[in-house]
Design an enzyme around this catalytic site. Sequence first.
Site, PDB file in Angstrom:
ATOM      1  N   ARG A  37     -79.891 -11.873  11.388  1.00 24.30           N
ATOM      2  CA  ARG A  37     -80.379 -12.483  10.147  1.00 24.30           C
ATOM      3  C   ARG A  37     -80.589 -11.474   9.040  1.00 24.30           C
ATOM      4  NH1 ARG A  37     -84.933 -15.480  12.506  1.00 24.30           N
ATOM      5  NH2 ARG A  37     -83.914 -17.302  13.411  1.00 24.30           N
ATOM      6  N   ASP A  42     -81.552 -25.596  28.186  1.00 28.59           N
ATOM      7  CA  ASP A  42     -82.924 -25.451  27.712  1.00 28.59           C
ATOM      8  C   ASP A  42     -83.627 -26.785  27.952  1.00 28.59           C
ATOM      9  OD1 ASP A  42     -83.258 -22.836  26.980  1.00 28.59           O
ATOM     10  OD2 ASP A  42     -82.453 -23.110  24.968  1.00 28.59           O
ATOM     11  N   TYR A  86     -76.862 -23.595  32.081  1.00 29.30           N
ATOM     12  CA  TYR A  86     -78.101 -23.074  31.550  1.00 29.30           C
ATOM     13  C   TYR A  86     -78.602 -24.059  30.490  1.00 29.30           C
ATOM     14  CZ  TYR A  86     -82.072 -20.728  30.105  1.00 29.30           C
ATOM     15  OH  TYR A  86     -83.394 -20.502  29.854  1.00 29.30           O
ATOM     16  N   GLU A 127     -91.607  -9.255  34.168  1.00 31.70           N
ATOM     17  CA  GLU A 127     -90.424  -9.915  34.729  1.00 31.70           C
ATOM     18  C   GLU A 127     -89.414  -8.870  35.192  1.00 31.70           C
ATOM     19  OE1 GLU A 127     -90.603 -14.012  32.042  1.00 31.70           O
ATOM     20  OE2 GLU A 127     -88.959 -12.620  31.694  1.00 31.70           O
ATOM     21  N   ARG A 135     -78.626 -15.229  38.542  1.00 30.81           N
ATOM     22  CA  ARG A 135     -79.589 -14.145  38.431  1.00 30.81           C
ATOM     23  C   ARG A 135     -80.981 -14.738  38.571  1.00 30.81           C
ATOM     24  NH1 ARG A 135     -79.054  -9.206  39.454  1.00 30.81           N
ATOM     25  NH2 ARG A 135     -80.315  -8.331  37.761  1.00 30.81           N
ATOM     26  N   ARG A 149     -89.377  -7.862  30.489  1.00 30.48           N
ATOM     27  CA  ARG A 149     -90.334  -8.374  29.497  1.00 30.48           C
ATOM     28  C   ARG A 149     -91.746  -8.332  30.065  1.00 30.48           C
ATOM     29  NH1 ARG A 149     -88.408 -14.219  27.288  1.00 30.48           N
ATOM     30  NH2 ARG A 149     -88.983 -14.909  29.396  1.00 30.48           N
ATOM     31  N   ARG A 155     -74.618 -15.709  21.457  1.00 31.12           N
ATOM     32  CA  ARG A 155     -75.813 -16.505  21.167  1.00 31.12           C
ATOM     33  C   ARG A 155     -76.879 -15.736  20.403  1.00 31.12           C
ATOM     34  NH1 ARG A 155     -78.046 -19.241  26.437  1.00 31.12           N
ATOM     35  NH2 ARG A 155     -79.618 -19.832  24.921  1.00 31.12           N
TER      36      ARG A 155
HETATM   37  P1  FAD Z   1     -85.806 -27.361  37.646  1.00 29.70           P
HETATM   38  O1  FAD Z   1     -86.955 -27.204  36.723  1.00 29.70           O
HETATM   39  O2  FAD Z   1     -85.272 -26.148  38.312  1.00 29.70           O
HETATM   40  O3  FAD Z   1     -86.209 -28.439  38.756  1.00 29.70           O
HETATM   41  C1  FAD Z   1     -85.491 -28.609  39.940  1.00 29.70           C
HETATM   42  C2  FAD Z   1     -86.485 -28.972  41.035  1.00 29.70           C
HETATM   43  O4  FAD Z   1     -85.752 -29.360  42.199  1.00 29.70           O
HETATM   44  C3  FAD Z   1     -87.350 -27.792  41.457  1.00 29.70           C
HETATM   45  O5  FAD Z   1     -88.720 -28.143  41.370  1.00 29.70           O
HETATM   46  C4  FAD Z   1     -86.940 -27.529  42.903  1.00 29.70           C
HETATM   47  O6  FAD Z   1     -88.016 -27.105  43.723  1.00 29.70           O
HETATM   48  C5  FAD Z   1     -86.439 -28.903  43.337  1.00 29.70           C
HETATM   49  N1  FAD Z   1     -85.503 -28.824  44.455  1.00 29.70           N
HETATM   50  C6  FAD Z   1     -84.377 -28.089  44.529  1.00 29.70           C
HETATM   51  N2  FAD Z   1     -83.798 -28.249  45.737  1.00 29.70           N
HETATM   52  C7  FAD Z   1     -84.573 -29.125  46.433  1.00 29.70           C
HETATM   53  C8  FAD Z   1     -84.507 -29.671  47.742  1.00 29.70           C
HETATM   54  N3  FAD Z   1     -83.532 -29.329  48.593  1.00 29.70           N
HETATM   55  N4  FAD Z   1     -85.466 -30.523  48.142  1.00 29.70           N
HETATM   56  C9  FAD Z   1     -86.489 -30.868  47.315  1.00 29.70           C
HETATM   57  N5  FAD Z   1     -86.606 -30.351  46.054  1.00 29.70           N
HETATM   58  C10 FAD Z   1     -85.665 -29.502  45.628  1.00 29.70           C
HETATM   59  N6  FAD Z   1     -86.012 -23.687  28.273  1.00 29.70           N
HETATM   60  C11 FAD Z   1     -86.463 -23.769  26.993  1.00 29.70           C
HETATM   61  O7  FAD Z   1     -86.215 -24.785  26.320  1.00 29.70           O
HETATM   62  N7  FAD Z   1     -87.218 -22.763  26.453  1.00 29.70           N
HETATM   63  C12 FAD Z   1     -87.544 -21.633  27.149  1.00 29.70           C
HETATM   64  O8  FAD Z   1     -88.231 -20.755  26.623  1.00 29.70           O
HETATM   65  C13 FAD Z   1     -87.069 -21.513  28.496  1.00 29.70           C
HETATM   66  N8  FAD Z   1     -87.351 -20.415  29.224  1.00 29.70           N
HETATM   67  C14 FAD Z   1     -86.897 -20.337  30.516  1.00 29.70           C
HETATM   68  C15 FAD Z   1     -87.205 -19.191  31.254  1.00 29.70           C
HETATM   69  C16 FAD Z   1     -86.748 -19.080  32.562  1.00 29.70           C
HETATM   70  C17 FAD Z   1     -87.075 -17.863  33.361  1.00 29.70           C
HETATM   71  C18 FAD Z   1     -85.956 -20.119  33.128  1.00 29.70           C
HETATM   72  C19 FAD Z   1     -85.440 -20.001  34.526  1.00 29.70           C
HETATM   73  C20 FAD Z   1     -85.665 -21.241  32.402  1.00 29.70           C
HETATM   74  C21 FAD Z   1     -86.113 -21.378  31.088  1.00 29.70           C
HETATM   75  N9  FAD Z   1     -85.843 -22.511  30.330  1.00 29.70           N
HETATM   76  C22 FAD Z   1     -86.296 -22.594  29.032  1.00 29.70           C
HETATM   77  C23 FAD Z   1     -85.047 -23.624  30.893  1.00 29.70           C
HETATM   78  C24 FAD Z   1     -85.912 -24.713  31.551  1.00 29.70           C
HETATM   79  O9  FAD Z   1     -86.671 -24.159  32.594  1.00 29.70           O
HETATM   80  C25 FAD Z   1     -84.977 -25.808  32.100  1.00 29.70           C
HETATM   81  O10 FAD Z   1     -84.279 -26.422  31.047  1.00 29.70           O
HETATM   82  C26 FAD Z   1     -85.661 -26.934  32.874  1.00 29.70           C
HETATM   83  O11 FAD Z   1     -86.770 -26.513  33.597  1.00 29.70           O
HETATM   84  C27 FAD Z   1     -84.632 -27.544  33.821  1.00 29.70           C
HETATM   85  O12 FAD Z   1     -85.145 -28.642  34.509  1.00 29.70           O
HETATM   86  P2  FAD Z   1     -84.407 -29.176  35.821  1.00 29.70           P
HETATM   87  O13 FAD Z   1     -85.110 -30.418  36.218  1.00 29.70           O
HETATM   88  O14 FAD Z   1     -82.941 -29.256  35.594  1.00 29.70           O
HETATM   89  O15 FAD Z   1     -84.564 -28.030  36.916  1.00 29.70           O
END
Ligand code: FAD
Length: 371
Positions: free
Chosen positions: A178, A352, A350, A302, A251, A282, A174
């Site tokens: 460039r 985004d 994973y 981080e 992780r 970072r 990934r």
């Molecule tokens: P989540 O945001 O994880 O939401 C899941 C929710 O479910 C959480 O709030 C959790 O508390 C809740 N939950 C889980 N289990 C339970 C339970 N038993 N009871 C009640 N609630 C529960 N994407 C980008 O496009 N650009 C970026 O720069 C980028 N940087 C990132 C950096 C990091 C460190 C990380 C971890 C991710 C990054 N991402 C980025 C990805 C982005 O965060 C995700 O695509 C997005 O937030 C996923 O949404 P989701 O709803 O699937 O999951």
Amino acid sequence: MAVYEYDYLIVGSGLFGAVFAYEAKKAGKKCLVIDKRRQLGGNVFCKNIEGINVHAYGAHIFHTDDKFIWDYVNQFTAFHPYINSPIANYNGSLFNLPFNMNTFYKLWGTKTPTEARLKIADQISQLNITKPKNLEEQALLMVGPEIYEKLIKHYTEKQWGRKATELPAFIIKRLPLRFTFNNNYFNDKYQGIPIGGYNKIIGGLLGGVETKVGIDYFYNKKELDAIARKIVFTGKIDEFFNYKFGELEYRSLNFVEEILQIDDFQGNAVINYCDACVPFTRIIEHKHFEFGKQKYTVITKEFPLSGMKANEPFYPIKDSANMKRYGQYQSLAKDLPNFIFGGRLAEYQYYDMHQVIGSALKKVKQELSNF
Ligand code: FAD
């Protein structure tokens, strides 16, 4: 026939759950969104500190090539025209990322794409690798030993907590390479940071939807399952099945925040630390995402760590053992017609942000057409 209080109980208020709730509400369905955290938004939640939107779960930069998704998020707030241009610090020297003509010039003084290509080709020709067996060999074949040693090896080993020789080659595929003087990390047409932070988007999506925070689905599963016709589950799929086939590995990161009484700490939102002796990967300086002019600044270091049980599950470790285990959970999920599994944790992906929004839109459309 059972009478339900809600059409959908949505477990998790991250982007997947919020987009699902928004679309279902628009179609006249009654939803309840719960989250075990104390706030809505999942990993895109922002805290306001010193007037700065601090990305509480790691730096989030929105990028996509899909105009539909871009217009979709822009209906909730306009975006700052932020371009992600991270810097790497190795042994006190700074290099531009992604690897581009600026990086090559700093390393070797090469001034043209031809000179840079020749330099890299020369370094690669001295290696004796034909078919890369692991991340180290893959990276060496792509960029040669010097960039690998300085800017990839130690950063990657810290991030994954494993030797690069023990990591699968596909992880490094990934990384963009460039031969132009272009520090824009992403190739996508649309990129930016929502003005006012990601809470604006979550607030727009969940406006008018009933929500409850601080509620863990598993502590109240029986009662909660009984109140809705269907459950949208966005938590961990292995936890849902009580780890029957074992834990899926992740992780994680420990975020250490500091408020500094200066107006600018590092002059850039993201600086990577590529030395083995620096324990964090970072430093994020949040005000630069929105070109902030506040008096003080907030930085986050981080520190990578294992994402098992008590730690936040951030990056799935998609090796063959974990993917096999995930397949077992997925086949159990298929036998539960009243449950919809979606998002990063339930799909062990994973994603985004633009991808998780796309996935939620697809699933909710499918679901509403069968309702
Ligand atoms: P989540 O945001 O994880 O939401 C899941 C929710 O479910 C959480 O709030 C959790 O508390 C809740 N939950 C889980 N289990 C339970 C339970 N038993 N009871 C009640 N609630 C529960 N994407 C980008 O496009 N650009 C970026 O720069 C980028 N940087 C990132 C950096 C990091 C460190 C990380 C971890 C991710 C990054 N991402 C980025 C990805 C982005 O965060 C995700 O695509 C997005 O937030 C996923 O949404 P989701 O709803 O699937 O999951």
